[in-house]
Design an enzyme around this catalytic site. Sequence first.
Site, PDB file in Angstrom:
ATOM      1  N   HIS A  25       0.814  -1.229   0.000  1.00 43.41           N
ATOM      2  CA  HIS A  25       0.000   0.000   0.000  1.00 43.41           C
ATOM      3  C   HIS A  25       0.846   1.278   0.000  1.00 43.41           C
ATOM      4  O   HIS A  25       0.748   2.144   0.848  1.00 43.41           O
ATOM      5  CB  HIS A  25      -1.126   0.009   1.042  1.00 43.41           C
ATOM      6  CG  HIS A  25      -0.768  -0.231   2.489  1.00 43.41           C
ATOM      7  ND1 HIS A  25       0.164   0.500   3.162  1.00 43.41           N
ATOM      8  CD2 HIS A  25      -1.283  -1.095   3.391  1.00 43.41           C
ATOM      9  CE1 HIS A  25       0.225   0.091   4.403  1.00 43.41           C
ATOM     10  NE2 HIS A  25      -0.633  -0.879   4.573  1.00 43.41           N
ATOM     11  N   HIS A  79      -4.814  -9.763  14.466  1.00 41.50           N
ATOM     12  CA  HIS A  79      -4.990  -8.531  13.690  1.00 41.50           C
ATOM     13  C   HIS A  79      -5.729  -8.892  12.412  1.00 41.50           C
ATOM     14  O   HIS A  79      -5.356  -9.847  11.720  1.00 41.50           O
ATOM     15  CB  HIS A  79      -3.592  -7.968  13.400  1.00 41.50           C
ATOM     16  CG  HIS A  79      -3.562  -6.686  12.641  1.00 41.50           C
ATOM     17  ND1 HIS A  79      -4.595  -5.791  12.596  1.00 41.50           N
ATOM     18  CD2 HIS A  79      -2.558  -6.124  11.890  1.00 41.50           C
ATOM     19  CE1 HIS A  79      -4.253  -4.751  11.856  1.00 41.50           C
ATOM     20  NE2 HIS A  79      -3.034  -4.936  11.420  1.00 41.50           N
ATOM     21  N   GLU A  81      -6.110  -7.053   9.592  1.00 33.37           N
ATOM     22  CA  GLU A  81      -5.716  -6.502   8.295  1.00 33.37           C
ATOM     23  C   GLU A  81      -5.443  -7.667   7.347  1.00 33.37           C
ATOM     24  O   GLU A  81      -4.968  -8.731   7.758  1.00 33.37           O
ATOM     25  CB  GLU A  81      -4.483  -5.588   8.433  1.00 33.37           C
ATOM     26  CG  GLU A  81      -4.241  -4.818   7.142  1.00 33.37           C
ATOM     27  CD  GLU A  81      -3.266  -3.644   7.262  1.00 33.37           C
ATOM     28  OE1 GLU A  81      -2.652  -3.471   8.326  1.00 33.37           O
ATOM     29  OE2 GLU A  81      -3.130  -2.905   6.264  1.00 33.37           O
ATOM     30  N   ASP A  83      -3.348  -8.629   5.228  1.00 32.17           N
ATOM     31  CA  ASP A  83      -2.073  -9.350   5.060  1.00 32.17           C
ATOM     32  C   ASP A  83      -1.964 -10.480   6.083  1.00 32.17           C
ATOM     33  O   ASP A  83      -1.151 -11.391   5.921  1.00 32.17           O
ATOM     34  CB  ASP A  83      -0.860  -8.412   5.136  1.00 32.17           C
ATOM     35  CG  ASP A  83      -0.901  -7.433   6.291  1.00 32.17           C
ATOM     36  OD1 ASP A  83      -1.991  -7.155   6.804  1.00 32.17           O
ATOM     37  OD2 ASP A  83       0.175  -6.947   6.693  1.00 32.17           O
ATOM     38  N   HIS A 147      -1.741  -2.122  15.304  1.00 36.38           N
ATOM     39  CA  HIS A 147      -1.766  -1.141  14.256  1.00 36.38           C
ATOM     40  C   HIS A 147      -3.188  -0.645  13.915  1.00 36.38           C
ATOM     41  O   HIS A 147      -3.372   0.465  13.422  1.00 36.38           O
ATOM     42  CB  HIS A 147      -1.108  -1.817  13.039  1.00 36.38           C
ATOM     43  CG  HIS A 147      -1.170  -1.130  11.746  1.00 36.38           C
ATOM     44  ND1 HIS A 147      -1.408  -1.765  10.557  1.00 36.38           N
ATOM     45  CD2 HIS A 147      -1.006   0.183  11.435  1.00 36.38           C
ATOM     46  CE1 HIS A 147      -1.392  -0.909   9.567  1.00 36.38           C
ATOM     47  NE2 HIS A 147      -1.137   0.283  10.059  1.00 36.38           N
ATOM     48  N   ASP A 166       2.032  -6.893  14.201  1.00 34.58           N
ATOM     49  CA  ASP A 166       2.834  -5.966  13.389  1.00 34.58           C
ATOM     50  C   ASP A 166       4.015  -5.377  14.173  1.00 34.58           C
ATOM     51  O   ASP A 166       5.044  -5.022  13.573  1.00 34.58           O
ATOM     52  CB  ASP A 166       1.962  -4.801  12.891  1.00 34.58           C
ATOM     53  CG  ASP A 166       1.121  -5.184  11.678  1.00 34.58           C
ATOM     54  OD1 ASP A 166       1.438  -6.176  11.011  1.00 34.58           O
ATOM     55  OD2 ASP A 166       0.143  -4.469  11.401  1.00 34.58           O
ATOM     56  N   TYR A 194      10.108   0.098   8.644  1.00 34.69           N
ATOM     57  CA  TYR A 194       8.769  -0.434   8.907  1.00 34.69           C
ATOM     58  C   TYR A 194       8.068   0.411   9.980  1.00 34.69           C
ATOM     59  O   TYR A 194       6.927   0.825   9.827  1.00 34.69           O
ATOM     60  CB  TYR A 194       8.880  -1.894   9.375  1.00 34.69           C
ATOM     61  CG  TYR A 194       7.550  -2.547   9.631  1.00 34.69           C
ATOM     62  CD1 TYR A 194       6.900  -3.269   8.636  1.00 34.69           C
ATOM     63  CD2 TYR A 194       6.914  -2.427  10.857  1.00 34.69           C
ATOM     64  CE1 TYR A 194       5.671  -3.851   8.861  1.00 34.69           C
ATOM     65  CE2 TYR A 194       5.685  -2.994  11.091  1.00 34.69           C
ATOM     66  CZ  TYR A 194       5.063  -3.716  10.094  1.00 34.69           C
ATOM     67  OH  TYR A 194       3.841  -4.271  10.329  1.00 34.69           O
ATOM     68  N   HIS A 225       5.617 -10.005  10.507  1.00 36.54           N
ATOM     69  CA  HIS A 225       6.423  -9.797   9.291  1.00 36.54           C
ATOM     70  C   HIS A 225       7.899  -9.908   9.649  1.00 36.54           C
ATOM     71  O   HIS A 225       8.324  -9.428  10.708  1.00 36.54           O
ATOM     72  CB  HIS A 225       6.221  -8.385   8.717  1.00 36.54           C
ATOM     73  CG  HIS A 225       4.825  -8.056   8.312  1.00 36.54           C
ATOM     74  ND1 HIS A 225       4.236  -8.552   7.180  1.00 36.54           N
ATOM     75  CD2 HIS A 225       3.904  -7.236   8.872  1.00 36.54           C
ATOM     76  CE1 HIS A 225       3.008  -8.053   7.062  1.00 36.54           C
ATOM     77  NE2 HIS A 225       2.786  -7.259   8.083  1.00 36.54           N
TER      78      HIS A 225
HETATM   79 FE1  FEO Z   1      -1.442  -4.017  10.013  1.00 32.11          FE
HETATM   80 FE2  FEO Z   1       0.767  -6.365   8.780  1.00 32.11          FE
HETATM   81  O1  FEO Z   1      -0.878  -5.500   9.005  1.00 32.11           O
END
Ligand code: FEO
Length: 399
Positions: A25, A79, A81, A83, A147, A166, A194, A225
């Site tokens: 994004h 989370h 989101e 991903d 996040h 995250d 990041y 991640h």
């Molecule tokens: Fe807030 Fe890696 O997603």
Amino acid sequence: MAKPLKIAENLYWVGARDWNIRNFHGYNTRRGTSYNAYLITGDTPILIDSVKASFADQLLDSVSRLVDPSTIRYVISNHSELDHSGGLGKVMQAAPKAEVIATAKGVETLKKYFPGAESWNFRTVKTGDSLEACGMKFDFISTPMAHWPDSMVTYCGDMELLFSMDCFGQHYAAPALYDDEVSLDVLMYEAKKYYANILMLFGSVVKKTVGALDGLKISMIAPSHGVIWRKNLDLIIKSYLDWAECKAAKKLIVVYDTMWGSTEAMAQAIIAGAAQKGVATCQLNLTVSDMADVVSEVLDTAALVIGSSTLNNVMLPNVAGFLTYLQGLKPAGKYGTSFGSHGWKGGGAKDVYDALEKIGIERVCEPITCSYRPTHDDLAACEALGEKLAERIISGSAG
Ligand code: FEO
């Protein structure tokens, strides 16, 4: 084809490395990324988080090498989101009896993302709640806005392991699983980048999240991640505390775009003025610099000077895009001003100056502008600005 990677007895990484992604994004992920999911095997298998939708089959392939996916008893969704939750639809098809554990906001978001989620078996949790399964206890700590509003982390005291979602992550498809198996310089570069691009806006929440870990025995931090931290825990936690405050180095950066070199000449003069006073400097032309890398430099700079030539009475589009991005991230405690050249009519430097106020950057003086080509006096004014800002940086003055 995917292979799970063993972390500890009954604990496996079953995520996916996205080697090819270069735009997350708007964030240039030049080293790719990973979507980390973890499987705890045992009598009631637990899956912690999922992966991006396009990697769901890979996740299920990894899981199936360890347990029959239909036996997954719990899915902890730290989370929502996409991903981390994108693959959840396929996971729930494979494990329809699994209980999905998430915060109230997490449940709400998952129901919005997945039409079929109305029929999923949800358990809503908050800080203080825990799950006892596979002979271990998993504590949930709600971390709203680190996040998203739904975010939480999961701590397992039995393994001394924090599944940090995250937080502490990196967009880094690393060639290895752990922090001590990769270059620490590369790792810290990616961790800082990041933080700057994903979490900078949420500094106070990040500080609270790190505070909530006080007293927990942690031997490993497993983010959603990048690599798992098992050696440099103190370093990344201290760095997070510094970054959460946008703690400034003795540094000045000049970010700009230029049409015919005049604004660039001004940028060079500002840099020269600051450099001769002994502060660190960085000159970043937005035509050739990646915005996500520039934001990483913003995170720990004290002073930020932004320049734009004037095009059709307004600032250059590259600069406008950068300022919009920065407005969302709201770097704290920075000061500077704007500058830029114009032809017959100004506008660019004033646009930047107005934007600095919206971002929350303290403006130390009016914009420095010049017409067509900077004169000796114009460049001297730029150099003087660099010197003045450097003196403030050195004195550590906030006022
Ligand atoms: Fe807030 Fe890696 O997603």
